[in-house]
Write a protein that holds these residues in place. Structure first.
Motif, PDB file in Angstrom:
ATOM      1  N   ARG A   3      11.728 -17.953   0.129  1.00  0.00           N
ATOM      2  CA  ARG A   3      11.251 -17.269   1.334  1.00  0.00           C
ATOM      3  C   ARG A   3      11.227 -18.227   2.516  1.00  0.00           C
ATOM      4  O   ARG A   3      10.903 -19.406   2.373  1.00  0.00           O
ATOM      5  CB  ARG A   3       9.843 -16.729   1.094  1.00  0.00           C
ATOM      6  CG  ARG A   3       9.832 -15.588   0.111  1.00  0.00           C
ATOM      7  CD  ARG A   3       8.451 -15.100  -0.132  1.00  0.00           C
ATOM      8  NE  ARG A   3       7.980 -14.368   1.035  1.00  0.00           N
ATOM      9  CZ  ARG A   3       6.750 -13.893   1.142  1.00  0.00           C
ATOM     10  NH1 ARG A   3       5.885 -14.058   0.190  1.00  0.00           N
ATOM     11  NH2 ARG A   3       6.390 -13.240   2.216  1.00  0.00           N
ATOM     12  N   GLN A   4      11.575 -17.706   3.664  1.00  0.00           N
ATOM     13  CA  GLN A   4      11.563 -18.494   4.898  1.00  0.00           C
ATOM     14  C   GLN A   4      10.130 -18.633   5.415  1.00  0.00           C
ATOM     15  O   GLN A   4       9.304 -17.753   5.196  1.00  0.00           O
ATOM     16  CB  GLN A   4      12.405 -17.793   5.967  1.00  0.00           C
ATOM     17  CG  GLN A   4      13.851 -17.637   5.610  1.00  0.00           C
ATOM     18  CD  GLN A   4      14.606 -18.932   5.705  1.00  0.00           C
ATOM     19  OE1 GLN A   4      14.284 -19.811   6.493  1.00  0.00           O
ATOM     20  NE2 GLN A   4      15.612 -19.075   4.868  1.00  0.00           N
ATOM     21  N   LEU A   9      11.386 -17.377  10.490  1.00  0.00           N
ATOM     22  CA  LEU A   9      11.696 -15.951  10.630  1.00  0.00           C
ATOM     23  C   LEU A   9      11.650 -15.520  12.092  1.00  0.00           C
ATOM     24  O   LEU A   9      12.517 -14.782  12.566  1.00  0.00           O
ATOM     25  CB  LEU A   9      10.713 -15.106   9.817  1.00  0.00           C
ATOM     26  CG  LEU A   9      10.873 -15.116   8.303  1.00  0.00           C
ATOM     27  CD1 LEU A   9       9.712 -14.389   7.657  1.00  0.00           C
ATOM     28  CD2 LEU A   9      12.185 -14.489   7.905  1.00  0.00           C
ATOM     29  N   LYS A  10      10.636 -15.978  12.808  1.00  0.00           N
ATOM     30  CA  LYS A  10      10.517 -15.626  14.229  1.00  0.00           C
ATOM     31  C   LYS A  10      11.699 -16.166  15.025  1.00  0.00           C
ATOM     32  O   LYS A  10      12.240 -15.487  15.896  1.00  0.00           O
ATOM     33  CB  LYS A  10       9.215 -16.176  14.806  1.00  0.00           C
ATOM     34  CG  LYS A  10       7.993 -15.415  14.356  1.00  0.00           C
ATOM     35  CD  LYS A  10       6.734 -15.994  14.982  1.00  0.00           C
ATOM     36  CE  LYS A  10       5.499 -15.252  14.537  1.00  0.00           C
ATOM     37  NZ  LYS A  10       4.274 -15.823  15.097  1.00  0.00           N
ATOM     38  N   ARG A  52       4.911 -11.098   8.421  1.00  0.00           N
ATOM     39  CA  ARG A  52       6.088 -11.574   7.690  1.00  0.00           C
ATOM     40  C   ARG A  52       6.930 -10.396   7.196  1.00  0.00           C
ATOM     41  O   ARG A  52       8.146 -10.389   7.337  1.00  0.00           O
ATOM     42  CB  ARG A  52       5.666 -12.438   6.505  1.00  0.00           C
ATOM     43  CG  ARG A  52       6.813 -12.778   5.564  1.00  0.00           C
ATOM     44  CD  ARG A  52       6.346 -13.533   4.354  1.00  0.00           C
ATOM     45  NE  ARG A  52       5.817 -14.830   4.696  1.00  0.00           N
ATOM     46  CZ  ARG A  52       6.565 -15.897   4.949  1.00  0.00           C
ATOM     47  NH1 ARG A  52       7.874 -15.809   4.900  1.00  0.00           N
ATOM     48  NH2 ARG A  52       6.008 -17.045   5.261  1.00  0.00           N
ATOM     49  N   LEU A  55       8.880  -8.769  10.063  1.00  0.00           N
ATOM     50  CA  LEU A  55      10.019  -9.587  10.490  1.00  0.00           C
ATOM     51  C   LEU A  55      11.139  -9.564   9.453  1.00  0.00           C
ATOM     52  O   LEU A  55      12.313  -9.480   9.795  1.00  0.00           O
ATOM     53  CB  LEU A  55       9.576 -11.026  10.757  1.00  0.00           C
ATOM     54  CG  LEU A  55       8.816 -11.235  12.060  1.00  0.00           C
ATOM     55  CD1 LEU A  55       8.172 -12.610  12.092  1.00  0.00           C
ATOM     56  CD2 LEU A  55       9.741 -11.054  13.248  1.00  0.00           C
ATOM     57  N   GLU A  56      10.784  -9.647   8.173  1.00  0.00           N
ATOM     58  CA  GLU A  56      11.804  -9.598   7.121  1.00  0.00           C
ATOM     59  C   GLU A  56      12.534  -8.260   7.145  1.00  0.00           C
ATOM     60  O   GLU A  56      13.752  -8.207   6.971  1.00  0.00           O
ATOM     61  CB  GLU A  56      11.170  -9.839   5.747  1.00  0.00           C
ATOM     62  CG  GLU A  56      10.772 -11.276   5.522  1.00  0.00           C
ATOM     63  CD  GLU A  56      10.031 -11.500   4.217  1.00  0.00           C
ATOM     64  OE1 GLU A  56       9.536 -10.517   3.617  1.00  0.00           O
ATOM     65  OE2 GLU A  56       9.942 -12.658   3.783  1.00  0.00           O
ATOM     66  N   LEU A  59      15.000  -8.159  10.002  1.00  0.00           N
ATOM     67  CA  LEU A  59      16.166  -8.995   9.730  1.00  0.00           C
ATOM     68  C   LEU A  59      16.964  -8.537   8.512  1.00  0.00           C
ATOM     69  O   LEU A  59      17.980  -9.129   8.180  1.00  0.00           O
ATOM     70  CB  LEU A  59      15.719 -10.453   9.543  1.00  0.00           C
ATOM     71  CG  LEU A  59      15.151 -11.110  10.793  1.00  0.00           C
ATOM     72  CD1 LEU A  59      14.501 -12.439  10.431  1.00  0.00           C
ATOM     73  CD2 LEU A  59      16.240 -11.316  11.821  1.00  0.00           C
TER      74      LEU A  59
END
Length: 68
Positions: A3-4, A9-10, A52, A55-56, A59
């Protein structure tokens, strides 16, 4: 897949989306992330239980949970 970090992620989202906004949902629990996709020129909006997760989802990095 590792996981990032939230900061990474941002940054990835800022590169892919113009006018990126991530904030807590004023109408209930959870988070909203939205922005204008730079290549497709379309507005994308997603919701998630956490910042999170939102954002995931924006993306396209969501993990699909399969019930056993």
């Amino acid at each position: 897949m590792k996981r990032q970090k939230l900061k990474a992620l941002k940054e990835m989202a800022r590169l892919r989306f113009a006018n990126l906004q991530v904030y807590q949902d004023p109408d209930g629990p959870g988070w909203i992330a939205h922005g204008m996709h730079r290549e497709q020129r379309t507005l994308w909006t997603v919701r998630g239980r956490t910042e999170r997760e939102a954002l995931e989802a924006l993306l396209g990095m969501t993990q699909v949970e399969v019930p056993s």
